[in-house]
Design a protein around this motif. Structure first.
Motif, PDB file in Angstrom:
ATOM      1  N   ARG A  46       0.688  -1.282  -0.163  1.00 16.66           N
ATOM      2  CA  ARG A  46       0.047  -0.148   0.062  1.00 16.66           C
ATOM      3  C   ARG A  46       0.910   1.250   0.072  1.00 16.66           C
ATOM      4  N   ARG A  47       0.371   2.209  -0.836  1.00 14.45           N
ATOM      5  CA  ARG A  47       0.835   3.528  -0.822  1.00 14.45           C
ATOM      6  C   ARG A  47      -0.072   4.627  -0.356  1.00 14.45           C
ATOM      7  N   LEU A  48       0.385   5.820   0.037  1.00 11.26           N
ATOM      8  CA  LEU A  48      -0.582   6.739   0.386  1.00 11.26           C
ATOM      9  C   LEU A  48      -1.167   7.237  -0.947  1.00 11.26           C
ATOM     10  N   THR A  49      -2.319   7.794  -0.584  1.00 13.08           N
ATOM     11  CA  THR A  49      -3.024   8.491  -1.640  1.00 13.08           C
ATOM     12  C   THR A  49      -2.485   9.827  -1.674  1.00 13.08           C
ATOM     13  N   PRO A  50      -2.622  10.559  -2.696  1.00 14.82           N
ATOM     14  CA  PRO A  50      -2.232  11.933  -2.847  1.00 14.82           C
ATOM     15  C   PRO A  50      -2.559  12.836  -1.747  1.00 14.82           C
ATOM     16  N   ARG A  51      -4.009  12.404  -1.406  1.00 10.67           N
ATOM     17  CA  ARG A  51      -4.454  13.428  -0.144  1.00 10.67           C
ATOM     18  C   ARG A  51      -3.823  13.176   0.934  1.00 10.67           C
ATOM     19  N   GLN A  52      -3.661  11.844   1.386  1.00  9.95           N
ATOM     20  CA  GLN A  52      -2.762  11.480   2.633  1.00  9.95           C
ATOM     21  C   GLN A  52      -1.479  12.250   2.598  1.00  9.95           C
ATOM     22  N   ALA A  53      -0.897  11.900   1.557  1.00  8.38           N
ATOM     23  CA  ALA A  53       0.381  12.453   1.291  1.00  8.38           C
ATOM     24  C   ALA A  53       0.728  13.874   1.672  1.00  8.38           C
ATOM     25  N   ARG A  54      -0.392  14.624   0.926  1.00 10.46           N
ATOM     26  CA  ARG A  54      -0.360  16.125   1.261  1.00 10.46           C
ATOM     27  C   ARG A  54      -0.520  16.440   2.963  1.00 10.46           C
ATOM     28  N   ARG A  55      -1.404  15.793   3.637  1.00 13.66           N
ATOM     29  CA  ARG A  55      -1.816  15.808   4.870  1.00 13.66           C
ATOM     30  C   ARG A  55      -0.834  15.435   5.623  1.00 13.66           C
ATOM     31  N   LEU A  56      -0.154  14.565   5.401  1.00 14.42           N
ATOM     32  CA  LEU A  56       1.115  14.236   5.953  1.00 14.42           C
ATOM     33  C   LEU A  56       2.264  15.127   6.042  1.00 14.42           C
ATOM     34  N   ARG A  57       2.743  15.693   4.800  1.00 12.38           N
ATOM     35  CA  ARG A  57       3.495  16.890   4.578  1.00 12.38           C
ATOM     36  C   ARG A  57       2.989  18.007   5.535  1.00 12.38           C
TER      37      ARG A  57
END
Length: 130
Positions: A46-57
């Motif tokens: 599994r990889r992060l979705t773009p929305r999850q990646a943005r929120r993580l950053r």
């Protein structure tokens, strides 16, 4: 309606149509098992979705911003210097820029800038500020 229709229970199950031969049933079972295996393999990688990646950053940048503000406050309390304000002020600005980049979908660029910028801020504090 005949009396025989009235005698049947309402909850009587409707007989299922012929499921087919044993080979067809076995083939359907294999297809279902293969689909479940593929789903499990996808779950492992599994990889992060773009929305999850943005929120993580954004979260990481916010934590970095708070940490830089705390360190800036501690450093100013111990030694008031324009260089201290400059280094940690730039680090705070960098964290804000990374938050904006992440909100606009530039998460990889934001990740690199955050990592390089915070390492540069800590390194310049160690090298430049007495």
């Amino acid at each position: 309606m005949s009396t025989s229709d009235q005698d049947q229970s309402v909850d009587t199950p409707i007989p299922a149509p012929d499921a087919g031969t044993a080979a067809e049933v076995e083939a359907e079972t294999e297809v279902e098992a293969a689909a479940e295996g593929e789903a499990a393999a996808e779950g492992e990688g599994r990889r992060l979705t773009p929305r999850q990646a943005r929120r993580l950053r954004i979260a990481l940048s916010s934590v970095g911003m708070v940490a830089m503000a705390v360190v800036l406050g501690l450093r100013i309390a111990s030694r008031s210097s324009v260089l201290v304000v400059g280094v940690y002020g730039l680090a705070l600005i960098l964290c804000g820029v990374v938050i904006e980049l992440s909100r606009n979908g530039r998460t990889r660029l934001g990740s690199w800038l955050l990592a390089v910028g915070l390492v540069a801020a800590i390194g310049s504090d160690w090298l430049l500020i007495p």
